[in-house]
Design a protein around this motif. Sequence first.
Motif, PDB file in Angstrom:
ATOM      1  N   ASP A  33     -10.142  -8.244  49.947  1.00  0.00           N
ATOM      2  CA  ASP A  33     -10.893  -7.712  48.806  1.00  0.00           C
ATOM      3  C   ASP A  33     -10.111  -7.779  47.498  1.00  0.00           C
ATOM      4  OD1 ASP A  33     -13.061  -7.042  50.414  1.00  0.00           O
ATOM      5  OD2 ASP A  33     -12.181  -5.109  50.952  1.00  0.00           O
ATOM      6  N   TYR A  34      -8.792  -7.627  47.573  1.00  0.00           N
ATOM      7  CA  TYR A  34      -8.006  -7.601  46.329  1.00  0.00           C
ATOM      8  C   TYR A  34      -6.578  -8.035  46.641  1.00  0.00           C
ATOM      9  CZ  TYR A  34      -6.740  -6.062  41.619  1.00  0.00           C
ATOM     10  OH  TYR A  34      -6.343  -6.030  40.304  1.00  0.00           O
ATOM     11  N   VAL A  35      -6.061  -8.956  45.848  1.00  0.00           N
ATOM     12  CA  VAL A  35      -4.709  -9.471  46.046  1.00  0.00           C
ATOM     13  C   VAL A  35      -3.825  -8.992  44.908  1.00  0.00           C
ATOM     14  CG1 VAL A  35      -3.279 -11.529  46.253  1.00  0.00           C
ATOM     15  CG2 VAL A  35      -5.568 -11.502  47.263  1.00  0.00           C
ATOM     16  N   LEU A  36      -2.721  -8.362  45.254  1.00  0.00           N
ATOM     17  CA  LEU A  36      -1.760  -7.889  44.251  1.00  0.00           C
ATOM     18  C   LEU A  36      -0.840  -9.028  43.840  1.00  0.00           C
ATOM     19  CD1 LEU A  36      -0.785  -4.412  45.712  1.00  0.00           C
ATOM     20  CD2 LEU A  36      -1.883  -4.826  43.508  1.00  0.00           C
ATOM     21  N   THR A  37      -0.657  -9.165  42.532  1.00  0.00           N
ATOM     22  CA  THR A  37       0.273 -10.141  41.960  1.00  0.00           C
ATOM     23  C   THR A  37       1.235  -9.404  41.043  1.00  0.00           C
ATOM     24  OG1 THR A  37      -1.112 -10.572  40.029  1.00  0.00           O
ATOM     25  CG2 THR A  37      -1.539 -11.906  42.004  1.00  0.00           C
ATOM     26  N   SER A  38       2.245 -10.091  40.556  1.00  0.00           N
ATOM     27  CA  SER A  38       3.197  -9.449  39.639  1.00  0.00           C
ATOM     28  C   SER A  38       2.478  -8.958  38.396  1.00  0.00           C
ATOM     29  CB  SER A  38       4.314 -10.429  39.263  1.00  0.00           C
ATOM     30  OG  SER A  38       3.766 -11.575  38.614  1.00  0.00           O
ATOM     31  N   ASP A  39       1.472  -9.711  37.953  1.00  0.00           N
ATOM     32  CA  ASP A  39       0.761  -9.352  36.729  1.00  0.00           C
ATOM     33  C   ASP A  39      -0.040  -8.061  36.910  1.00  0.00           C
ATOM     34  OD1 ASP A  39      -0.279 -10.259  33.973  1.00  0.00           O
ATOM     35  OD2 ASP A  39      -2.119  -9.926  35.104  1.00  0.00           O
ATOM     36  N   ASN A  40      -0.940  -8.033  37.907  1.00  0.00           N
ATOM     37  CA  ASN A  40      -1.774  -6.831  38.040  1.00  0.00           C
ATOM     38  C   ASN A  40      -0.995  -5.648  38.600  1.00  0.00           C
ATOM     39  OD1 ASN A  40      -1.753  -7.342  40.840  1.00  0.00           O
ATOM     40  ND2 ASN A  40      -3.713  -8.424  40.772  1.00  0.00           N
ATOM     41  N   PHE A  41       0.094  -5.906  39.353  1.00  0.00           N
ATOM     42  CA  PHE A  41       0.919  -4.812  39.842  1.00  0.00           C
ATOM     43  C   PHE A  41       1.576  -4.055  38.684  1.00  0.00           C
ATOM     44  CE2 PHE A  41       5.305  -3.533  40.983  1.00  0.00           C
ATOM     45  CZ  PHE A  41       5.006  -2.486  41.838  1.00  0.00           C
ATOM     46  N   ILE A  91      -0.642   1.548  33.616  1.00  0.00           N
ATOM     47  CA  ILE A  91      -1.805   2.454  33.562  1.00  0.00           C
ATOM     48  C   ILE A  91      -1.441   3.781  34.222  1.00  0.00           C
ATOM     49  CG2 ILE A  91      -4.142   2.821  34.441  1.00  0.00           C
ATOM     50  CD1 ILE A  91      -4.543  -0.239  34.161  1.00  0.00           C
ATOM     51  N   TYR A  92      -0.808   3.711  35.387  1.00  0.00           N
ATOM     52  CA  TYR A  92      -0.419   4.923  36.111  1.00  0.00           C
ATOM     53  C   TYR A  92       0.517   5.776  35.258  1.00  0.00           C
ATOM     54  CZ  TYR A  92       1.857   7.801  39.681  1.00  0.00           C
ATOM     55  OH  TYR A  92       2.363   8.847  40.398  1.00  0.00           O
ATOM     56  N   LEU A  93       1.466   5.133  34.559  1.00  0.00           N
ATOM     57  CA  LEU A  93       2.406   5.859  33.703  1.00  0.00           C
ATOM     58  C   LEU A  93       1.672   6.630  32.624  1.00  0.00           C
ATOM     59  CD1 LEU A  93       5.219   6.518  32.556  1.00  0.00           C
ATOM     60  CD2 LEU A  93       5.155   4.330  31.350  1.00  0.00           C
ATOM     61  N   ARG A  94       0.718   5.987  31.978  1.00  0.00           N
ATOM     62  CA  ARG A  94      -0.037   6.665  30.918  1.00  0.00           C
ATOM     63  C   ARG A  94      -0.857   7.820  31.477  1.00  0.00           C
ATOM     64  NH1 ARG A  94      -1.482   4.669  25.790  1.00  0.00           N
ATOM     65  NH2 ARG A  94       0.033   3.164  25.037  1.00  0.00           N
ATOM     66  N   THR A 136     -12.468  -3.542  36.052  1.00  0.00           N
ATOM     67  CA  THR A 136     -13.011  -2.508  36.933  1.00  0.00           C
ATOM     68  C   THR A 136     -12.382  -2.563  38.312  1.00  0.00           C
ATOM     69  OG1 THR A 136     -15.120  -2.619  35.749  1.00  0.00           O
ATOM     70  CG2 THR A 136     -15.128  -1.537  37.891  1.00  0.00           C
ATOM     71  N   SER A 137     -12.228  -3.757  38.863  1.00  0.00           N
ATOM     72  CA  SER A 137     -11.662  -3.880  40.209  1.00  0.00           C
ATOM     73  C   SER A 137     -10.218  -3.404  40.240  1.00  0.00           C
ATOM     74  CB  SER A 137     -11.761  -5.330  40.695  1.00  0.00           C
ATOM     75  OG  SER A 137     -11.124  -6.215  39.788  1.00  0.00           O
ATOM     76  N   LEU A 138      -9.469  -3.618  39.156  1.00  0.00           N
ATOM     77  CA  LEU A 138      -8.088  -3.143  39.091  1.00  0.00           C
ATOM     78  C   LEU A 138      -8.040  -1.621  39.158  1.00  0.00           C
ATOM     79  CD1 LEU A 138      -5.225  -4.457  36.887  1.00  0.00           C
ATOM     80  CD2 LEU A 138      -5.706  -2.030  36.885  1.00  0.00           C
ATOM     81  N   ILE A 139      -8.889  -0.967  38.368  1.00  0.00           N
ATOM     82  CA  ILE A 139      -8.918   0.497  38.352  1.00  0.00           C
ATOM     83  C   ILE A 139      -9.362   1.040  39.710  1.00  0.00           C
ATOM     84  CG2 ILE A 139     -10.136   2.484  37.382  1.00  0.00           C
ATOM     85  CD1 ILE A 139      -7.976   1.492  35.582  1.00  0.00           C
ATOM     86  N   LYS A 140     -10.376   0.426  40.310  1.00  0.00           N
ATOM     87  CA  LYS A 140     -10.871   0.895  41.603  1.00  0.00           C
ATOM     88  C   LYS A 140      -9.792   0.758  42.680  1.00  0.00           C
ATOM     89  CE  LYS A 140     -15.120  -0.089  42.858  1.00  0.00           C
ATOM     90  NZ  LYS A 140     -16.368  -0.865  43.118  1.00  0.00           N
ATOM     91  N   CYS A 143      -6.993   3.431  41.964  1.00  0.00           N
ATOM     92  CA  CYS A 143      -7.429   4.812  42.138  1.00  0.00           C
ATOM     93  C   CYS A 143      -7.828   5.122  43.576  1.00  0.00           C
ATOM     94  CB  CYS A 143      -8.599   5.086  41.196  1.00  0.00           C
ATOM     95  SG  CYS A 143      -9.117   6.790  41.179  1.00  0.00           S
ATOM     96  N   GLN A 144      -8.588   4.234  44.192  1.00  0.00           N
ATOM     97  CA  GLN A 144      -9.167   4.528  45.497  1.00  0.00           C
ATOM     98  C   GLN A 144      -8.324   4.021  46.670  1.00  0.00           C
ATOM     99  OE1 GLN A 144     -13.034   2.688  44.959  1.00  0.00           O
ATOM    100  NE2 GLN A 144     -13.946   4.596  44.255  1.00  0.00           N
ATOM    101  N   LYS A 145      -7.727   2.849  46.526  1.00  0.00           N
ATOM    102  CA  LYS A 145      -6.973   2.275  47.634  1.00  0.00           C
ATOM    103  C   LYS A 145      -5.504   2.689  47.607  1.00  0.00           C
ATOM    104  CE  LYS A 145     -10.521  -0.040  49.182  1.00  0.00           C
ATOM    105  NZ  LYS A 145     -11.545   0.302  48.214  1.00  0.00           N
ATOM    106  N   VAL A 146      -4.898   2.723  46.429  1.00  0.00           N
ATOM    107  CA  VAL A 146      -3.483   3.095  46.336  1.00  0.00           C
ATOM    108  C   VAL A 146      -3.314   4.605  46.325  1.00  0.00           C
ATOM    109  CG1 VAL A 146      -1.405   2.967  44.910  1.00  0.00           C
ATOM    110  CG2 VAL A 146      -2.863   0.951  45.170  1.00  0.00           C
ATOM    111  N   LEU A 147      -4.082   5.303  45.450  1.00  0.00           N
ATOM    112  CA  LEU A 147      -3.850   6.731  45.234  1.00  0.00           C
ATOM    113  C   LEU A 147      -4.794   7.643  46.000  1.00  0.00           C
ATOM    114  CD1 LEU A 147      -3.305   6.631  41.358  1.00  0.00           C
ATOM    115  CD2 LEU A 147      -1.556   6.687  43.139  1.00  0.00           C
TER     116      LEU A 147
END
Length: 1136
Positions: free
Chosen positions: A1036-1044, A1050-1053, A1071-1075, A1078-1082
């Motif tokens: 569903d979602y692949v983490l890369t250096s850029d989006n990581f 975003i998390y810091l702010r 939207t997919s980055l935020i989801k 928020c939902q999968k990581v946190l």
Amino acid sequence: MESIAILKEATEILKQFKQILQHTCEQGRRIPIENILRLFPDINQAQNDLKTLAPLLIKDILPLLHSITSFWKDRIRIRSICTGIMNLSSKISVDIDLNFLRKVLSIDAPTPSRICSSLYKYYLKEFEWKCSANVLTLFSFYGSSQDLFEFLDSLTDDDVYNLQKAVNDWDGTLVNTKAIFDFSTVKNFLERAYASITETQKQLNLTSLSFEHIIACFEDILTNKEFNDLAKCLQSSALSLASIKRIHLELTDKEQPKRRQIADILQSSNIGFVRIGHHEVAFDIYIVLQNHQEQQQKQTTVNEEQKIQNITFADISELRDRARLLECSSNTQKSDKNQHDVDKLRHFIEFVSVVETTLETLTNLYRTGYPLVSQFLITEKKFSCVNGNYDQLTQNNTTLANLLHSWEKKLLSLYEIYNDLTYFTGDQFQLIEDYIYKSLSVTDPGYHLLRFIDIDPKSIRKLDKTSEQPEDRLENLGNLLSKSREEVSCQKEILKNEKILLIETTNEGILRAILSLFQKTNTPPHIRHIFYCTTRTNWIQIRAFVYRCFYSKSFHQLIRPELLSQSIQDQFVRLLRSLIKEKPDQYFRIGIITATTMRNQQLINGLRSMRIVDILRDKDLLNRTDFEKLIQDMNKNCILVTSRISGLGKSTFIRKAIDTSNVKYVKFPIYGDFDIDTLAERLCSKYSQLETGAIHLDIGTTANSQQLNEVLYCLLLFRNFRFGQVAVSIPTTTMIYIELDASPDATLNQLPLFQYITPSAVVEKVDWTTLNIEYGGIQAVANYLQTIENKTIITQNINSSNFKKLDAMTCSRLIQAIFLPNKDADYITWTQLSIFVAVFHRLFTGFSSNVYFGAESLPEPKLRMDLAQALIQSSNLFTSLSVENVRKQQRSVTSDEPMKFSDAIVQWDKIQPFTLAFTASNDPLFIYKKPTDVPQALVKYFKLYYNACGQNLVGLSTMFPDYNNLSHSDFFVKSASLSYKYFNKSICPKCFGQYDFKQVECNKCASKDLLIRPKSFGSKDIEIFQRDIATRLQDDYVLTSDNFIKMLLIYLRVQCGIPVLIMGETGCGKTSLIKFLCQKVLDQELEIFRIHAGVTADIIIKKMNAYIKTVQAYTGEEKRLWIFFDEFNTTTKIDN
């Protein structure tokens, strides 16, 4: 020493806990169950906790505690089952003690534990233990989804068949085929079950079956393999119910011919009239077909969606159009049957015409101020149409027409005598009466209507007795108003024979034209002499204006007549012509100001044909100097506060000025797409505060700058305005402070009014002497900076326990020393400073509580200072980037080469950030693009640290990896450290929600998937588990250096309490980055508010209030709600 203190505190807590347990043992059966529930922080783990506490408890009390905790854990399901059994008993005749079930439903936290335990045991014995799990699930749905069963009962077999047949023609996003067939399965089960129950009644010759009989019938039907998945079918049907209803409604509407509906209305219907609208009042008709009404009355409970919708005038108007078409088509086919149908259609057309006339008459009665209109509405009068007979309705229509005629005749005669009556329409007469006779407050609308026409409400001497007759009440009101002031007449000698003065100007020139006409006619400027036309202005208002002008012997102005309909313009001319013909010697003066060319305006052309118009040219108006001086003379008690850019503290300046004056501070924001009447109502509500206070008008960007300009000059120059139905005034002694938005796209300083008002105060830059040292983390940040300045940070750990209270000068000096270097002092803002403080507060808090950076952990003491300096420098650079780019864009606005707004956004490919976030365990997680961006002080420290630990370069590469070489799995393991979710929780492999480590099934997914968890709490098992999760998520979602790294920023702010604005092209993954974060990581709550052009301010306010309530329910839980405004820029209503 700290450990001893902690142990002492723990000992004291344990002692108190033992006392609570002893009290529970002694008084357990008498105390409320809430006292027992407090012993168990997690009710789901209460049974395990009881095993642990058993040695400390009296054995006799354990069964009670087990009973109460079991009930409370399952109380939602138990409530649904009890409610379901009660609902079922209203459908079929069953011998059940409903009073007992009501007692179970009434159990709450204050219920005595003895009663709760007793009821729960009896419930288990008599109900739950007698049923299988499937039957209990069925009862539960009867309770939680009653509307589903009521809708199923209302459908025939043909209805269900039509749903199955039609579903493939509908958009799959509305409802899928499986949902419809699940729905059919439930319908089939219920029909068989009800049939089995009926058959059992016949066999046993009983009118009422026992609960055991009912269970046996359900169990028997459930043995059929067709119903093996009944629970899933129930859940699917409940979730899809709204969509299924919509499809059914569409099918029903298509199948029901218009002829049938017309016939039903004429055959048997109940009719009533209702008032609709708030500011713009109108009237409508509600028609209820008698058979529908009877059906509704038979229902014991009616869900909002199931209520029979009343037929309105829009509906019968559409039916009338259809009837006319049907009449024409029937006329081409001559037969007795067709003639009968034609007669019925004509009869219906006549019926709708009577309704339409009645609605028009009601509207006119209301607009002319008739106070007893409610006597003709549905609450007082109802009518019926039976077999085509609606004589009552026709008679009512005649009565209303006669009433309107006599009322208007009386009203117009009083207009000639009591000119003040011409200012009011609708229920405004009633509002003024209510204020006068009921002594209402200064926030009442009647008070402001009186102030609008320059009458002091306190000067009115009310009559001792009031008449009940509307005509007498109207005359008494006119008499009261006329006695409260004397009218000032125009000076005849300075005017020509022309009775109408006409000015053609622009929207920007309207105020100049208004004041020029007042000066030319020697009329003191008053708001009541100005009438602003709008597209909603009706004939009743214009007629009153014409009478006011003709009989008042004072000068009045009509603004923008071009907005009036052609019909009203024509009526204006005809009325004025008839009045002049009737009284040719009557003296009157009217000013007309139009903002469009007068050539094509029916009203102006009609007046010019009467040869009573004098057209004024620009040279006849006030010149700029005189106009500006007049505005300055009229504009008293007003202070305009501006600044070059936003964020310099205009609001603080105004607040301080008002506080210094020792008056009440009242803030009143105006921005966005405001409704003028709503704005007036809001301002009315502030009047009592303004009598002893000052108002701060916070003006932001608005959708209608012309309307805003007129509101402001009416408030400043006249202290009143009324552009719609609501009038408002503010005390003449109230000081008005105006703050103008200074954002880059703001154009408020270009409003016509502000071309003639010099700012009283211009905030040029941040005033550091006003630094609020109590704000946020300023004291904490200043304390940390002081320890760096005096170098005590080298040997001493700093935390809130050893903070000192620093004065404003010291805080300001310390923060400026770090904050100001390499920044343009002219563009420093409080906004930028607040971001700085928030980020550094989080940075220092994490630094001081992290084991890596403790003073005792560092082999070289000076290295601690180097670390602090490096982190300060890098984080300061990062926090300054976005704000500084925006400031550059602001500075470029006035230059010859303006900077594009897109260039003001921090672009990922153009920066080299370095900062750090802290994980859930306060370990540092460094944010950078290349390892070479890491400060050397950090590299040196961690080399020494890992050498001491024997990890050497392996540990260093783990702490500072090259993000370009990491895999999706590597990134996920790092991001997982932001929470404890993938360390000590059970995880659903489908929705990835987190649960207690010992929980077995997912509560959120319909499939009730088995949860997965690490084999142990060992670091290797945890990493294996996290990499397994990463693999499952990768589809569903692949983490890369850029989006990581973007996620970390975003998390810091968010951790610092700073709102995040994400910009990017459509479909780039915002939207997919935020989801995912928020939902999968946190595993935190996420609400996506999808914004579009149709979203109104009311919808936004309603949504935000709902979100606030959600957050308020988080009390005691470590939760955070993320609100993501998707497509934030697509509506201006977001400013509201």
